[in-house]
Design an enzyme around this catalytic site. Sequence first.
Site, short mmCIF file in Angstrom:
data_model
loop_
_atom_site.label_atom_id
_atom_site.label_comp_id
_atom_site.label_asym_id
_atom_site.label_seq_id
_atom_site.Cartn_x
_atom_site.Cartn_y
_atom_site.Cartn_z
CE LYS A 157 30.67 20.81 42.88
NZ LYS A 157 31.66 21.45 41.99
N1 GLU Z 1 33.80 23.99 43.34
C1 GLU Z 1 34.89 24.27 42.46
C2 GLU Z 1 34.66 23.62 41.11
O1 GLU Z 1 33.54 23.33 40.75
C3 GLU Z 1 36.25 23.94 43.07
C4 GLU Z 1 36.47 22.51 43.42
C5 GLU Z 1 37.76 22.28 44.20
O2 GLU Z 1 38.52 23.22 44.40
O3 GLU Z 1 37.97 21.13 44.60
O4 GLU Z 1 35.56 23.45 40.34
#
Ligand code: GLU
Length: 422
Positions: free
Chosen positions: A106
Amino acid sequence: MSTDGAFDRFTRTVDAAAAIAGIKDARLLERIKTPERIHEVSVPIARDDGSHAIFTAYRVQHSSARGPYKGGIRYHPNVSLDEVKALAAWMSIKTAVVDIPLGGGKGGITVDPKTLSRTELEALTRSYTERIWRVIGPQVDVPAPDVNTNSQTMDWIAHEYGRQSRTISPAVVTGKSLAHGGSAGRDTATAQGGFEVLHDALGATGESIDGATVAIQGFGNAGANAAILLHRAGARVVAASDSTAAVFAADGLPVGRLVEHKAKGGSFADLADYEKRPTEDPLFAEADILVPAALEGQITSANAERVRARWILELANGPTTPEADAILERRRVNVLPDILANAGGVVVSYYEWLQNLHTEKWLREEVEARLAVTMRRAYERVSELATFRRASFRLAAYAIAIERIVAALRAESSEGRIVLGR
Ligand code: GLU
């Protein structure tokens, strides 16, 4: 509300789930809990007025045991290293729950994007990309949108990554616009995945979405699309909020109008005809289903007694603390946990990545049908284990994920595993 201690909540949940999964090897559990690598960078930009500003940003690469790191990038004033570590770890768990061959990561920038112009946002995104491009990549770490980022942000990252690496690499990020290699169905995927899980969970108890009342906290991509899908399926949205205010209507809010208002850049605080309430009020609304779709740490030991809903569909990441979980369990509130309920987004991100790598374009129907199968299979497996072990859906989902990550760690060769991004 406080976002402190999110990573600590993650490690405590892993310990509780390890008991269900029967994993006692402390060394393996330590590996699951510890992020593989953490990048912190300073991101300078030139402001429109000629001044300069520097923002702090992160990319946490939590686990590559099951595949390249995968997870969104968030722009928010409360972004901290602790939060990004938790969000990265939750991605490792999430990709394992739905069994896609990706790990977890992240990113985040500590910034209030609402105070920046479009030019400044582009400069910020490109400056951040310039500082992290060497540690991401289609086979290494694949970012995506999260809170306050969208397909435009991803297009900028893909373009800047291409410029820095002198390659054309659409698969370096997912959630791009359709014109730049995005996937059909990615925009609605988080909400659709949650919808499938809710549909099956209600079905198992003889209930249905049709005729149910719903309260939604957060009206970004996940919350707004959930409102549309649930409304279309016959549910009544009786309360909703964005980051500025909440609005209530016992006979149902005009979902189409709210979505249009937001799409034009409006906020709930300037909606005409409605009495405005504090943004957390939908959490306590008189409704069958509560959908937290904003930020982490919203339902806590201080307010869990006030939740009226019998179902909670967690589209946000980490909206409920473990202390609140215990209270909700005692009160027989059914919690459909984030790592299952909001996994639709990353599942379609995986499909986007596959399409980019294979130079393919799938139809929306194809994407939606595959997503439905993946979500239902994951729901089925979690529900079976929860029933069998008399555990909450959250702990059952964690137990399944931990087992899968442990299986990958155990399969390491004698020469040691490749840690991505080295
Ligand atoms: N931000 C989204 C999540 O927390 C999507 C992450 C992604 O598609 O890689 O799952």
